[in-house]
Design a protein around this motif. Structure first.
Motif, PDB file in Angstrom:
ATOM      1  N   LEU A   2       0.700  -1.343  -1.942  1.00  0.00           N
ATOM      2  CA  LEU A   2       1.678  -0.268  -2.106  1.00  0.00           C
ATOM      3  C   LEU A   2       3.096  -0.752  -1.793  1.00  0.00           C
ATOM      4  N   SER A   3       3.244  -1.531  -0.731  1.00  0.00           N
ATOM      5  CA  SER A   3       4.564  -2.063  -0.390  1.00  0.00           C
ATOM      6  C   SER A   3       5.089  -2.963  -1.498  1.00  0.00           C
ATOM      7  N   HIS A   4       4.214  -3.795  -2.047  1.00  0.00           N
ATOM      8  CA  HIS A   4       4.617  -4.662  -3.151  1.00  0.00           C
ATOM      9  C   HIS A   4       4.998  -3.849  -4.378  1.00  0.00           C
ATOM     10  N   THR A   5       4.242  -2.792  -4.637  1.00  0.00           N
ATOM     11  CA  THR A   5       4.511  -1.949  -5.808  1.00  0.00           C
ATOM     12  C   THR A   5       5.835  -1.209  -5.660  1.00  0.00           C
ATOM     13  N   LEU A   6       6.170  -0.786  -4.449  1.00  0.00           N
ATOM     14  CA  LEU A   6       7.470  -0.157  -4.211  1.00  0.00           C
ATOM     15  C   LEU A   6       8.600  -1.121  -4.561  1.00  0.00           C
ATOM     16  N   GLN A   7       8.459  -2.373  -4.165  1.00  0.00           N
ATOM     17  CA  GLN A   7       9.463  -3.381  -4.491  1.00  0.00           C
ATOM     18  C   GLN A   7       9.560  -3.567  -6.008  1.00  0.00           C
ATOM     19  N   THR A   8       8.406  -3.588  -6.663  1.00  0.00           N
ATOM     20  CA  THR A   8       8.371  -3.757  -8.120  1.00  0.00           C
ATOM     21  C   THR A   8       9.053  -2.592  -8.827  1.00  0.00           C
ATOM     22  N   MET A   9       8.767  -1.364  -8.382  1.00  0.00           N
ATOM     23  CA  MET A   9       9.394  -0.192  -8.991  1.00  0.00           C
ATOM     24  C   MET A   9      10.893  -0.193  -8.748  1.00  0.00           C
ATOM     25  N   ASN A  10      11.299  -0.575  -7.562  1.00  0.00           N
ATOM     26  CA  ASN A  10      12.723  -0.609  -7.242  1.00  0.00           C
ATOM     27  C   ASN A  10      13.456  -1.589  -8.153  1.00  0.00           C
ATOM     28  N   GLU A  11      12.876  -2.765  -8.359  1.00  0.00           N
ATOM     29  CA  GLU A  11      13.494  -3.764  -9.227  1.00  0.00           C
ATOM     30  C   GLU A  11      13.517  -3.301 -10.681  1.00  0.00           C
ATOM     31  N   ALA A  12      12.549  -2.448 -11.071  1.00  0.00           N
ATOM     32  CA  ALA A  12      12.477  -1.956 -12.446  1.00  0.00           C
ATOM     33  C   ALA A  12      13.360  -0.729 -12.681  1.00  0.00           C
ATOM     34  N   GLY A  13      14.015  -0.235 -11.623  1.00  0.00           N
ATOM     35  CA  GLY A  13      14.880   0.926 -11.780  1.00  0.00           C
ATOM     36  C   GLY A  13      14.155   2.253 -11.796  1.00  0.00           C
ATOM     37  N   GLN A  14      12.901   2.268 -11.333  1.00  0.00           N
ATOM     38  CA  GLN A  14      12.137   3.519 -11.256  1.00  0.00           C
ATOM     39  C   GLN A  14      12.468   4.186  -9.925  1.00  0.00           C
ATOM     40  N   THR A  15      13.281   5.222  -9.958  1.00  0.00           N
ATOM     41  CA  THR A  15      13.774   5.820  -8.720  1.00  0.00           C
ATOM     42  C   THR A  15      12.772   6.760  -8.074  1.00  0.00           C
ATOM     43  N   LEU A  16      11.699   7.092  -8.787  1.00  0.00           N
ATOM     44  CA  LEU A  16      10.658   7.974  -8.269  1.00  0.00           C
ATOM     45  C   LEU A  16       9.292   7.361  -8.499  1.00  0.00           C
ATOM     46  N   SER A  17       8.326   7.782  -7.679  1.00  0.00           N
ATOM     47  CA  SER A  17       6.933   7.409  -7.890  1.00  0.00           C
ATOM     48  C   SER A  17       6.056   8.615  -7.591  1.00  0.00           C
ATOM     49  N   PHE A  18       5.071   8.854  -8.462  1.00  0.00           N
ATOM     50  CA  PHE A  18       4.109   9.944  -8.266  1.00  0.00           C
ATOM     51  C   PHE A  18       2.697   9.376  -8.240  1.00  0.00           C
ATOM     52  N   LEU A  19       1.817  10.060  -7.523  1.00  0.00           N
ATOM     53  CA  LEU A  19       0.405   9.700  -7.519  1.00  0.00           C
ATOM     54  C   LEU A  19      -0.438  10.914  -7.172  1.00  0.00           C
ATOM     55  N   HIS A  20      -1.705  10.873  -7.592  1.00  0.00           N
ATOM     56  CA  HIS A  20      -2.667  11.905  -7.197  1.00  0.00           C
ATOM     57  C   HIS A  20      -3.499  11.342  -6.053  1.00  0.00           C
ATOM     58  N   PRO A  21      -3.416  11.929  -4.859  1.00  0.00           N
ATOM     59  CA  PRO A  21      -4.038  11.316  -3.679  1.00  0.00           C
ATOM     60  C   PRO A  21      -5.527  11.615  -3.562  1.00  0.00           C
ATOM     61  N   PHE A  22      -6.293  10.605  -3.164  1.00  0.00           N
ATOM     62  CA  PHE A  22      -7.671  10.886  -2.770  1.00  0.00           C
ATOM     63  C   PHE A  22      -7.680  11.505  -1.373  1.00  0.00           C
ATOM     64  N   LEU A  23      -6.629  11.203  -0.591  1.00  0.00           N
ATOM     65  CA  LEU A  23      -6.508  11.738   0.759  1.00  0.00           C
ATOM     66  C   LEU A  23      -5.013  11.838   1.072  1.00  0.00           C
ATOM     67  N   ILE A  24      -4.507  13.043   1.201  1.00  0.00           N
ATOM     68  CA  ILE A  24      -3.067  13.246   1.398  1.00  0.00           C
ATOM     69  C   ILE A  24      -2.549  12.545   2.648  1.00  0.00           C
ATOM     70  N   PRO A  25      -3.210  12.654   3.812  1.00  0.00           N
ATOM     71  CA  PRO A  25      -2.671  11.980   5.008  1.00  0.00           C
ATOM     72  C   PRO A  25      -2.519  10.476   4.839  1.00  0.00           C
ATOM     73  N   PHE A  26      -3.382   9.857   4.040  1.00  0.00           N
ATOM     74  CA  PHE A  26      -3.289   8.404   3.846  1.00  0.00           C
ATOM     75  C   PHE A  26      -1.965   8.032   3.186  1.00  0.00           C
ATOM     76  N   TYR A  27      -1.604   8.723   2.105  1.00  0.00           N
ATOM     77  CA  TYR A  27      -0.389   8.364   1.375  1.00  0.00           C
ATOM     78  C   TYR A  27       0.880   8.860   2.063  1.00  0.00           C
ATOM     79  N   ARG A  28       0.747   9.865   2.909  1.00  0.00           N
ATOM     80  CA  ARG A  28       1.918  10.288   3.689  1.00  0.00           C
ATOM     81  C   ARG A  28       2.420   9.157   4.574  1.00  0.00           C
ATOM     82  N   LYS A  29       1.521   8.315   5.044  1.00  0.00           N
ATOM     83  CA  LYS A  29       1.918   7.204   5.902  1.00  0.00           C
ATOM     84  C   LYS A  29       2.852   6.239   5.175  1.00  0.00           C
TER      85      LYS A  29
END
Length: 390
Positions: free
Chosen positions: A94-121
């Motif tokens: 996830l940390s690597h993907t955030l860097q990838t999205m940032n470099e690609a100019g994607q200012t937002l990211s969405f996902l459907h969580p299997f567990l909300i508390p996990f992705y909140r972290k």
């Protein structure tokens, strides 16, 4: 350990992991079709000695924000072999993907969580919800005499797309669909559609629906005005001899259909849906339209974002008389900020899912009354929705 995009010859390794993690099986011709559709450049994996241990798919999508299409990185298919779980592989991915999205100019990211508390972290936060209704046929909206017509299963994709885009652009966070998305992810062989046309022949709404087990399953109900809404419901109510009721899913959370029914006491449910995350706070804020203010005004904002260090820290947030904004990095500690929140809180605040006052009331946003008043003044009211899944 290596994090990289998959290669075309790693299709079987990727699909096997997905099958195991999500408990399904693809066989025969369907497997061959999946191989043809496989886009390895969209799948990122964690490898140990060239063995795939965890993966996710990163989709280059566009979503409507304030009526404009904004680049968004859609994350799906997050999966790990059980022997590799709780070793931090997904966190690294996830940390690597955030860097990838940032470099690609994607200012937002969405996902459907299997567990909300996990992705909140990791900074994602629930940004939309939907309603589900079950309406017995005897509680349908009343049939009305409408000046206009409804045509079934005859409209082209361009008509559906135009109506969808006009409706979806009224919400923050809805997907901008292309023709491939419509064909692959929205329409299928079971779906019927009906389109309402005004007396002048203009399309003004549509319904995507199925007839299953004597029930109308309504996937999408899109309308541009009240006449279209009533005309489409009259068409649906004309199925009364064929069905026992209707099930509506993924209805926008601001919908008031139960109130409009002759008897509002129907089974209904609110369901927290997708999570969103600002990838680059500076770019997002500086491309956002705030409410105009009387004079150039600034506040200091501390953003907590340990997984995207380019966001983390103290900022000077300035809004001009015409509603344009800048976010300038400052040196300073959290204690010196007039406003303080996590990146997840900032996301739902700017998308419009929650207002400043309620976030502060429950400790999600730290600000004194004067700063809260400023936020309420400059952040426009908005509504959020998503009608798709990935």
């Amino acid at each position: 350990m290596e994090i990289r995009q998959l290669k075309s010859e790693e299709f079987e390794a990727s699909l096997s992991l997905s099958e195991y993690a999500f408990k399904y099986k693809v066989a025969g011709e369907e497997r061959a079709e999946e191989k043809l559709k496989f886009k390895p450049e969209r799948v990122w994996g964690v490898f140990e000695d060239e063995v795939l241990g965890a993966q996710l798919t990163l989709l280059p999508l566009q979503v409507y924000i304030q009526g404009r299409a904004v680049p968004m990185g859609g994350i799906g298919g997050v999966s790990t072999w059980p022997e590799n779980r709780r070793q931090g592989l997904v966190a690294k991915l996830l940390s690597h993907t955030l860097q990838t999205m940032n470099e690609a100019g994607q200012t937002l990211s969405f996902l459907h969580p299997f567990l909300i508390p996990f992705y909140r972290k990791f900074g994602w936060e629930v940004y939309c919800e939907y309603k589900k209704y079950s309406i017995p046929v005897d509680k349908f909206p009343r049939k009305t005499e409408i000046q206009g017509t409804v045509k079934r299963d005859s409209a082209g994709l361009d008509t559906l797309e135009e109506l969808y885009s006009r409706f979806a652009a009224e919400y923050n966070g809805t997907l901008q669909r292309d023709a491939d998305w419509w064909k692959r992810s929205v329409l299928d062989d079971q779906i019927h559609h009906c389109v309402f046309y005004s007396k002048l022949g203009e399309p003004e709404g549509y319904v995507l629906y199925k007839l299953i087990n004597n029930e109308l399953i309504i996937d999408e109900f899109i309308y541009l005005n009240e006449v279209a809404r009533q005309g489409l419901w009259t068409f649906l109510a004309n199925h009364d001899s064929m069905i026992t009721g209707a099930s509506l899913k993924q209805v926008p959370s601001d919908d008031i259909l139960p109130y409009l029914l002759p008897d509002p006491r129907i089974p209904q449910e609110n369901y927290p849906y997708f999570m969103g995350r600002i990838v680059n706070a500076q770019r997002f804020v500086e491309n956002f339209n705030f409410r105009p203010v009387n004079n150039l005004e600034s506040r200091t904002l501390y953003i907590e974002d340990e997984h995207a260090p380019w966001n983390n820290g103290l900022w000077l947030w300035t809004v001009s008389e015409d509603g344009a904004a800048t976010l300038s990095c400052l040196e300073g500690e959290k204690a010196s900020a007039e406003l303080n929140c996590t990146i997840g809180t900032l996301t739902v605040l700017l998308l419009g899912y929650k207002r400043p006052g309620e976030l502060a009331r429950y400790g999600q946003l730290k600000a004194n009354p004067a700063e809260l008043e400023w936020l309420e003044k400059v952040i426009p009211q908005a509504k959020t929705a998503l009608f798709d899944f990935f």
